[in-house]
Write a protein that holds these residues in place. Structure first.
Motif, mmCIF file in Angstrom:
data_model
loop_
_atom_site.group_PDB
_atom_site.id
_atom_site.type_symbol
_atom_site.label_atom_id
_atom_site.label_comp_id
_atom_site.label_asym_id
_atom_site.label_seq_id
_atom_site.Cartn_x
_atom_site.Cartn_y
_atom_site.Cartn_z
ATOM 1 N N GLY A 236 -1.997 -9.937 -5.738
ATOM 2 C CA GLY A 236 -1.391 -10.435 -4.500
ATOM 3 C C GLY A 236 -2.018 -9.802 -3.276
ATOM 4 O O GLY A 236 -2.155 -8.581 -3.209
ATOM 5 N N TRP A 237 -2.365 -10.637 -2.288
ATOM 6 C CA TRP A 237 -3.084 -10.091 -1.135
ATOM 7 C C TRP A 237 -2.225 -9.167 -0.293
ATOM 8 O O TRP A 237 -2.724 -8.182 0.258
ATOM 9 C CB TRP A 237 -3.675 -11.227 -0.288
ATOM 10 C CG TRP A 237 -2.682 -12.049 0.486
ATOM 11 C CD1 TRP A 237 -2.068 -13.188 0.083
ATOM 12 C CD2 TRP A 237 -2.210 -11.783 1.821
ATOM 13 N NE1 TRP A 237 -1.226 -13.659 1.068
ATOM 14 C CE2 TRP A 237 -1.302 -12.815 2.149
ATOM 15 C CE3 TRP A 237 -2.469 -10.782 2.763
ATOM 16 C CZ2 TRP A 237 -0.645 -12.874 3.364
ATOM 17 C CZ3 TRP A 237 -1.815 -10.838 3.979
ATOM 18 C CH2 TRP A 237 -0.912 -11.868 4.276
ATOM 19 N N ASN A 239 0.159 -7.170 -1.447
ATOM 20 C CA ASN A 239 0.193 -5.904 -2.179
ATOM 21 C C ASN A 239 -1.141 -5.169 -2.072
ATOM 22 O O ASN A 239 -1.176 -3.945 -1.898
ATOM 23 C CB ASN A 239 0.525 -6.163 -3.649
ATOM 24 C CG ASN A 239 1.923 -6.690 -3.855
ATOM 25 O OD1 ASN A 239 2.848 -6.289 -3.164
ATOM 26 N ND2 ASN A 239 2.080 -7.602 -4.791
ATOM 27 N N ALA A 240 -2.225 -5.924 -2.173
ATOM 28 C CA ALA A 240 -3.552 -5.303 -2.049
ATOM 29 C C ALA A 240 -3.743 -4.711 -0.655
ATOM 30 O O ALA A 240 -4.335 -3.634 -0.499
ATOM 31 C CB ALA A 240 -4.634 -6.336 -2.349
ATOM 32 N N LEU A 241 -3.241 -5.417 0.369
ATOM 33 C CA LEU A 241 -3.327 -4.900 1.737
ATOM 34 C C LEU A 241 -2.526 -3.613 1.875
ATOM 35 O O LEU A 241 -2.969 -2.653 2.528
ATOM 36 C CB LEU A 241 -2.821 -5.955 2.720
ATOM 37 C CG LEU A 241 -2.810 -5.552 4.198
ATOM 38 C CD1 LEU A 241 -4.228 -5.253 4.684
ATOM 39 C CD2 LEU A 241 -2.176 -6.661 5.047
ATOM 40 N N TRP A 244 -4.486 -0.838 0.243
ATOM 41 C CA TRP A 244 -5.642 -0.464 1.045
ATOM 42 C C TRP A 244 -5.222 0.329 2.284
ATOM 43 O O TRP A 244 -5.832 1.350 2.626
ATOM 44 C CB TRP A 244 -6.398 -1.722 1.468
ATOM 45 C CG TRP A 244 -7.581 -1.444 2.342
ATOM 46 C CD1 TRP A 244 -8.826 -1.066 1.946
ATOM 47 C CD2 TRP A 244 -7.615 -1.494 3.774
ATOM 48 N NE1 TRP A 244 -9.638 -0.880 3.040
ATOM 49 C CE2 TRP A 244 -8.921 -1.140 4.173
ATOM 50 C CE3 TRP A 244 -6.665 -1.820 4.751
ATOM 51 C CZ2 TRP A 244 -9.296 -1.093 5.521
ATOM 52 C CZ3 TRP A 244 -7.048 -1.767 6.084
ATOM 53 C CH2 TRP A 244 -8.349 -1.415 6.455
#
Length: 264
Positions: A236-237, A239-241, A244
Motif C-alpha cells: 500500500g502506497w 503505508n509505504a509512505l 519512508w
C-alpha cells in the motif's frame, strides 16, 4: 486465461490458517497449484477451508490442529509432517496477534503468550523448516511482521516490539540463506480488514479507517514479493509512505505521531 500452476505438487505450510490472512494465503497458493498444510488451533474452520480448496483448485490438503503459542511447536509440527511424508517447500509464518492498551494495564500472561507466538514460535518454526530447505537447495519462507515494526507504538508497545524482531530476523535470514537457494521475505502490513482489531478489542481510529486495506490484496502482494525474491515489502502506497517518512523523523517525533494516530 489459464491459471499459473508453477507451484503444482509443492507443499506450502500456512500457520493461523483458520481465519484472516491465513485463509487468503491458502487460497492464493492453491490457485498456483500448491498443496496446503493448514495449521492452527481450531480444526473446524480449517477442515471447511481444506474442503473448499480441494473442490476449487484440485489440490491436496492436510489439516493440523495445534496450539502454536508454546515451546517446542516447531519440532513437533515438523515431526508430524515427516510422518505423513510431507516436505514443506513454502512456509508462511502468519500466526500472531496484538495486545492493545497501556502495557501496565494488560495481564502479563497475555503479553507473554503473544510474545511466545509472535517471536519464539515463529523462530522455532523457521528453524525447523529452514534446515531441510537449505539442505536441498530450495525453499521459500514468508514472515508476517507489521508496519508497527518500524517504530515504537504506545498502546501497542509489546506487539510492535515483537514485530520489529520479526522484521530484523527475517531481513538477516534473507542474507544468510540467499546463497543456499532459500528465499526469506518479510511482509509488513498496515491496518488490514481482518479480525486483528477484534482480538485486542480496539475500535478502529479515524486514521486506521482511512488507510485500511483488504486482506486478499495484501496477501497477494506478500506472496508476489516472496516469489520475486524481495527481502521486505510494505503493502500500500500510504503505508509505504509512512515507512519512508519515518526514516526522516526523529524517534521522539515518531512516538508522538504514533500516539496521536492510535487515539479515537
Amino acid at each position: 486465461m489459464a491459471r499459473q500452476q508453477d507451484l503444482k505438487g509443492q507443499w506450502a505450510l500456512v500457520t493461523s490458517a483458520s481465519s484472516g490472512f491465513g485463509v487468503d494465503f491458502a487460497h492464493l497458493l492453491a490457485e498456483r497449484g500448491a498443496n496446503l498444510v493448514l495449521a492452527a488451533r481450531s480444526a473446524g474452520p480449517m477442515e471447511a477451508l481444506a474442503a473448499l480448496l480441494r473442490a476449487t483448485h484440485g489440490v491436496r490438503t492436510h489439516v493440523v490442529a495445534i496450539e502454536l503459542a508454546r515451546g517446542g511447536v516447531g519440532v513437533e509440527l515438523k515431526d508430524r509432517l515427516d510422518k505423513e511424508g510431507i516436505d514443506v517447500e513454502i512456509l508462511v509464518n502468519n500466526a500472531g496477534y496484538g495486545v492493545f492498551g497501556p502495557f501496565m494495564e494488560q495481564p502479563l500472561a497475555r503479553t507473554l503468550d503473544m510474545m511466545q507466538l509472535n517471536m519464539a514460535s515463529l523462530t522455532e518454526l523457521t528453524h525447523a523448516f529452514e534446515s531441510p530447505m537449505a539442505a536441498r537447495g530450495s525453499g521459500k519462507i514468508l514472515l508476517v511482521a507489521s508496519i508497527g515494526a518500524i517504530q515504537a507504538t504506545p498502546t501497542y508497545a509489546a506487539y510492535s516490539a515483537t514485530k520489529a524482531f520479526v522484521l530484523l530476523f527475517g531481513e538477516a535470514l534473507h542474507e544468510e540463506l540467499k546463497g543456499r537457494g532459500v528465499t526469506v521475505t518479510v511482509l509488513s502490513p498496515g491496518i488490514t480488514a481482518t479480525g486483528f482489531l477484534a482480538v485486542p478489542g480496539q475500535r478502529a481510529t479515524l486514521y486506521q479507517r482511512m488507510v485500511m486495506m483488504q486482506s486478499r490484496p495484501v496477501a497477494r502482494i506478500g506472496l508476489q514479493a516472496l516469489y520475486s525474491g524481495r527481502t521486505s515489502i510494505v503493502p500500500g502506497w500510504l503505508n509505504a509512505l509512512t515507512a519512508w517518512s519515518n526514516r526522516l523523523m526523529p524517534r521522539m517525533v515518531q512516538r508522538k505521531v504514533a500516539t496521536a494516530l492510535m487515539k479515537n
